[in-house]
Design an enzyme around this catalytic site. Structure first.
Site, PDB file in Angstrom:
ATOM      1  N   ILE A 240      14.456  21.286   8.438  1.00 18.59           N
ATOM      2  CA  ILE A 240      13.679  20.599   7.408  1.00 18.59           C
ATOM      3  C   ILE A 240      13.583  21.399   6.123  1.00 18.59           C
ATOM      4  O   ILE A 240      13.013  20.927   5.148  1.00 18.59           O
ATOM      5  CB  ILE A 240      12.261  20.272   7.913  1.00 18.59           C
ATOM      6  CG1 ILE A 240      11.549  21.538   8.389  1.00 18.59           C
ATOM      7  CG2 ILE A 240      12.313  19.241   9.023  1.00 18.59           C
ATOM      8  CD1 ILE A 240      10.109  21.300   8.822  1.00 18.59           C
TER       9      ILE A 240
ATOM     10  N   GLY B  17      15.162  28.650   2.625  1.00 12.86           N
ATOM     11  CA  GLY B  17      14.551  29.386   1.531  1.00 12.86           C
ATOM     12  C   GLY B  17      14.954  30.832   1.518  1.00 12.86           C
ATOM     13  O   GLY B  17      15.947  31.228   2.123  1.00 12.86           O
ATOM     14  N   SER B  18      14.154  31.629   0.812  1.00 13.50           N
ATOM     15  CA  SER B  18      14.479  33.025   0.616  1.00 13.50           C
ATOM     16  C   SER B  18      14.449  33.804   1.916  1.00 13.50           C
ATOM     17  O   SER B  18      15.116  34.811   2.056  1.00 13.50           O
ATOM     18  CB  SER B  18      13.496  33.643  -0.374  1.00 13.50           C
ATOM     19  OG  SER B  18      12.172  33.466   0.088  1.00 13.50           O
TER      20      SER B  18
ATOM     21  N   GLY C  29      15.188  32.482   5.044  1.00 11.45           N
ATOM     22  CA  GLY C  29      16.183  32.010   5.995  1.00 11.45           C
ATOM     23  C   GLY C  29      16.177  30.506   6.096  1.00 11.45           C
ATOM     24  O   GLY C  29      16.565  29.816   5.166  1.00 11.45           O
ATOM     25  N   VAL C  30      15.707  29.988   7.225  1.00 11.42           N
ATOM     26  CA  VAL C  30      15.773  28.546   7.459  1.00 11.42           C
ATOM     27  C   VAL C  30      14.570  28.137   8.286  1.00 11.42           C
ATOM     28  O   VAL C  30      14.020  28.926   9.045  1.00 11.42           O
ATOM     29  CB  VAL C  30      17.100  28.187   8.178  1.00 11.42           C
ATOM     30  CG1 VAL C  30      17.202  28.894   9.507  1.00 11.42           C
ATOM     31  CG2 VAL C  30      17.246  26.689   8.374  1.00 11.42           C
ATOM     32  N   ILE C  31      14.136  26.882   8.120  1.00 11.77           N
ATOM     33  CA  ILE C  31      12.985  26.377   8.857  1.00 11.77           C
ATOM     34  C   ILE C  31      13.351  25.074   9.552  1.00 11.77           C
ATOM     35  O   ILE C  31      14.073  24.242   9.000  1.00 11.77           O
ATOM     36  CB  ILE C  31      11.773  26.189   7.924  1.00 11.77           C
ATOM     37  CG1 ILE C  31      10.558  25.715   8.721  1.00 11.77           C
ATOM     38  CG2 ILE C  31      12.078  25.220   6.794  1.00 11.77           C
ATOM     39  CD1 ILE C  31       9.270  25.768   7.920  1.00 11.77           C
TER      40      ILE C  31
ATOM     41  N   ASP D  45       1.785  34.401  -6.303  1.00  9.73           N
ATOM     42  CA  ASP D  45       2.852  33.426  -6.577  1.00  9.73           C
ATOM     43  C   ASP D  45       2.286  32.019  -6.551  1.00  9.73           C
ATOM     44  O   ASP D  45       2.764  31.152  -5.811  1.00  9.73           O
ATOM     45  CB  ASP D  45       3.994  33.575  -5.571  1.00  9.73           C
ATOM     46  CG  ASP D  45       5.227  32.769  -5.982  1.00  9.73           C
ATOM     47  OD1 ASP D  45       5.352  32.472  -7.194  1.00  9.73           O
ATOM     48  OD2 ASP D  45       6.049  32.446  -5.111  1.00  9.73           O
TER      49      ASP D  45
END
Length: 524
Positions: free
Chosen positions: A20, A23-24, A26-28, A150
């Site tokens: 789904i 990003g910075s 890895g992966v989700i 951030d």
């Protein structure tokens, strides 16, 4: 998720589902608790939140041997913030093969998603109600001795998520800790969070200058642009910029161009400094309370305690003076003829806050760093999610990760030298980029704090200027995934060869080097 193979099970009883986000870190993936009900993994004291069997979760994968691991510190932040309203529960942190994994609540779309679905503008009413929740979340983080560093709409998600059943029906549900409030706003992605005071003595960190940039340029505070140490005031000022972004649809410093990134971000900072908050009100079309908010945030001293109740009262005043009520009815509830957002009708929630790139790609491959050439795009099916994440890591490891070999660091040094002269933002040296190797363990409980962790309490007796160069623990940059190749080498070549940069100031800085995190290539 029927007929799951053992290759798709992580953390003993969590089944890995569809990807789904990326990003910075890895992966989700979307996941599911398939074994039994269990409690959140929050240290020695068990949390009261229980995840039921078949409850959806979000599972983050990160290569274990990354230069700047994020998930371990993110899990520490969730432990510190355990029990706070609007903070997702962390159910598991551990290692699976060559990856760290973090399992947290599955949440809905981000405020950036909802903002786009509503025509890139929120009403005064929605902005005020959202602002009150956002201020409360930031206050909770500050009360637990952390600063976020951030602030951006992508990192605020609502509780309600939607899934499509095998029969094609939309299933609506809320995060397990939301008390069934579909519009409860959560804060996620604590990869840049840092302790600003000692949790025991409450001694504030010292003021410093010449700090490397960290945060998102579009929303970061003026002091951050000028290399000053961040504190609570900077989080609040960034919130003020987000509020004006919601009300105006854009900010005056969007679209600025410069010969290089260093000059571009200095130009953004100077524009913010020159503009009076009253100039952002669009001839009084925006309630003056928002300008008052921004003035107050910018007037705070470095270690001053903010008056959060006063800031929330400004939002209440803006509602009252405009004959509006905080009734919990948000703009996105009027989408699709009053039925609200729908995963089939609206663009699929992209879960910005989990770290994946904004999917709005306008075809500018140099700016967005996305290879859209169908001939080179990898469309090969992947056997398992872990293999998919590992393939991503291996590709990026061979192309764009910072090597510890000084001989292979020549090109990175060239990029740093290009922006270093007469710069207010002093890049770290190559020696400071090297992180000590941390011992690997199977569970979080055996992980010890290191000097590089932003969660090590500050001690005045051990204050060392060199430590300030190493105190950030920020996301790494290695997410070439199976269906989207992010070519950082071409981005570096573009930065060296192109004399005009894009107007994408919604970039997130890594304070170690002047290089983009992949979660920041958002169109303006």
């Amino acid at each position: 998720m029927s007929q799951r193979s053992s290759q798709h099970i992580v953390g003993i009883h969590y089944a890995v589902g569809p990807k789904i986000g990326e990003g910075s870190f890895g992966v989700i993936f979307e996941g599911e608790n398939i074994l039994h009900s269990c409690q959140a993994q929050t240290g020695s004291k068990r949390d009261s939140s229980i995840i039921m069997a078949n409850e959806p979760v979000a599972i983050k994968f990160e290569p274990r041997h990354s230069d700047a691991p994020q998930l371990r510190d993110e899990f520490r932040a969730y432990r510190i913030l355990n029990g706070c309203v609007g903070i997702p529960h962390a159910y598991y942190f551990g290692q699976e093969g060559m990856h760290n994994i973090l399992i947290i609540d599955l949440l809905g779309p981000s405020l950036e998603d909802l903002f786009e679905w509503c025509g890139r503008k929120f009403s005064v009413k929605t902005t005020c109600m959202v602002a009150k929740q956002m201020i409360d979340r930031v206050r909770a983080i500050h009360d637990h001795d952390l600063i976020y560093r951030d602030i951006k709409p992508d990192n605020f998600l609502i509780s309600q998520y939607q899934r499509i059943s095998p029969e094609g029906k939309v299933i609506k549900s809320c995060a397990s800790s939301s008390n069934n409030d579909p519009n409860l706003i959560y804060m996620v992605d604590f990869g840049m969070a840092k302790q600003y005071r000692d949790p025991r003595t409450k001694q504030h960190i010292p003021y410093r200058e010449r700090k490397s940039l960290s945060g998102t340029a579009r929303y970061m505070s003026i002091n951050t642009h000028f290399g000053r140490e961040q504190s609570r005031r900077d989080d609040l000022e960034s919130l003020g910029h987000v509020f004006f972004y919601f009300l105006r649809g854009s900010l005056p410093w969007q679209g600025l161009k410069a010969p290089n990134n260093k000059l571009k971000y200095e130009k953004i900072g100077m524009t913010k400094q020159k503009l009076n908050p009253d100039d952002l009100l669009l001839n009084n079309a925006i309630p003056y309370q928002f300008a008052t908010y921004l003035k107050y945030a910018r007037s705070l001293k470095f270690d001053e305690d903010p008056d959060y109740d006063y800031l929330i009262s400004l939002m209440d005043d803006a509602l009252r003076l405009n004959d509006l009520k905080d009734d919990g009815h948000y703009d996105w509830m009027d989408l699709n003829g009053g039925k609200g957002w729908n995963i089939k009708i609206n663009r699929r929630a992209n879960l910005h806050g989990y770290g994946n790139p904004n999917p709005r790609v306008n075809g500018n491959t140099a700016r967005n760093n996305v290879n859209t050439n169908s001939k080179t795009r990898n469309t090969t099916p992947v056997a398992t999610p872990k293999q998919q994440a590992q393939n991503s890591y291996n590709k990026d490891n061979s192309k764009s990760r910072i090597s510890s070999n000084p001989q292979s660091f020549t090109k990175q040094q060239h990029v740093l030298k290009k922006i270093e002269p007469n710069s207010k933002y002093i890049p770290e040296t190559h020696s400071n980029l090297q992180r000590p190797i941390k011992s690997q363990s199977q569970t979080y409980d055996s992980i010890s704090h290191t000097q590089n962790s932003p969660f090590v309490p500050y001690s005045s007796s051990k204050a060392n200027p060199k430590r300030s160069n190493n105190e950030h623990n920020l996301p790494n940059h290695y997410t070439n995934l199976a269906n989207k190749n992010i070519n950082y080498q071409s981005q570096r070549n573009y930065e060296q060869e192109n004399d005009a940069y894009s107007d994408d100031e919604n970039d997130t800085f890594c304070s170690k080097i002047y290089k983009y995190c992949c979660c920041c290539f958002c169109c303006c």
